[in-house]
Design a protein around this motif. Structure first.
Motif, PDB file in Angstrom:
ATOM      1  N   HIS A  88       0.600  -1.435   0.095  1.00 58.17           N
ATOM      2  CA  HIS A  88      -0.420  -0.222   0.420  1.00 58.17           C
ATOM      3  C   HIS A  88       0.514   1.491  -0.065  1.00 58.17           C
ATOM      4  O   HIS A  88       0.473   2.070  -0.681  1.00 58.17           O
ATOM      5  CB  HIS A  88      -1.050   0.059   1.410  1.00 58.17           C
ATOM      6  N   ASP A  89       1.972   1.919   0.820  1.00 60.58           N
ATOM      7  CA  ASP A  89       3.124   2.648   0.966  1.00 60.58           C
ATOM      8  C   ASP A  89       3.521   2.498  -0.527  1.00 60.58           C
ATOM      9  O   ASP A  89       4.217   3.803  -1.231  1.00 60.58           O
ATOM     10  CB  ASP A  89       3.948   2.621   2.102  1.00 60.58           C
ATOM     11  N   LEU A  90       3.271   1.840  -1.548  1.00 57.61           N
ATOM     12  CA  LEU A  90       3.752   1.750  -2.930  1.00 57.61           C
ATOM     13  C   LEU A  90       2.953   2.019  -4.102  1.00 57.61           C
ATOM     14  O   LEU A  90       4.124   2.274  -4.773  1.00 57.61           O
ATOM     15  CB  LEU A  90       4.618   0.866  -3.177  1.00 57.61           C
ATOM     16  N   CYS A  91       2.242   2.287  -3.955  1.00 55.34           N
ATOM     17  CA  CYS A  91       0.495   2.712  -5.136  1.00 55.34           C
ATOM     18  C   CYS A  91      -0.311   3.564  -4.293  1.00 55.34           C
ATOM     19  O   CYS A  91      -0.091   3.933  -3.022  1.00 55.34           O
ATOM     20  CB  CYS A  91       0.127   1.545  -5.076  1.00 55.34           C
ATOM     21  N   ARG A  92      -0.419   4.085  -5.070  1.00 51.99           N
ATOM     22  CA  ARG A  92      -1.907   5.088  -4.889  1.00 51.99           C
ATOM     23  C   ARG A  92      -3.117   4.080  -4.434  1.00 51.99           C
ATOM     24  O   ARG A  92      -3.778   4.566  -3.520  1.00 51.99           O
ATOM     25  CB  ARG A  92      -2.190   6.222  -6.019  1.00 51.99           C
ATOM     26  N   SER A  93      -3.477   2.919  -4.858  1.00 53.15           N
ATOM     27  CA  SER A  93      -4.542   2.519  -4.642  1.00 53.15           C
ATOM     28  C   SER A  93      -4.260   0.783  -4.812  1.00 53.15           C
ATOM     29  O   SER A  93      -3.336   0.758  -6.502  1.00 53.15           O
ATOM     30  CB  SER A  93      -5.660   2.392  -5.224  1.00 53.15           C
TER      31      SER A  93
END
Length: 106
Positions: A88-93
């Motif tokens: 989750h920390d690496l992507c927008r959604s």
């Protein structure tokens, strides 16, 4: 390798991830590690594939499971919950959606 057949008694899960080109490779590395180290070893796992768009702003993940319950058990495990927080920390959604194969064409 995933095999797509309308008569297969499998649970299909398609997950799409939205990210920036700057985090695409990091996210892909995290997903590959998750599959190699954990997901592929879980009860009911059949196969999966990762796809990256040309702009490196989306990753699509196709996975197959013996049953819906097997997929949900993996998703709810402490290990996968920890990994999903990192993902989750690496992507927008990202959103996993369960599907049934309605038709295939050769």
């Amino acid at each position: 390798m995933p095999e797509i057949k309308s008569d297969a008694q499998l649970q299909t899960v398609i997950t799409t991830f939205e990210m920036t080109p700057g985090t695409c490779q990091d996210l892909l590395d995290a997903l590959q590690d998750a599959y190699e180290s954990f997901i592929s070893k879980q009860k009911g796992f059949v196969a999966a594939g990762l796809h990256v768009n040309d702009a490196q702003t989306r990753i699509a993940n196709y996975s197959q499971w013996q049953s819906r319950e097997d997929f949900l058990a993996m998703l709810r495990s402490d290990e996968m919950r920890r990994r999903n927080r990192q993902i989750h920390d690496l992507c927008r959604s990202f959103e996993p959606v369960m599907y049934d194969v309605a038709a295939t064409f050769d």
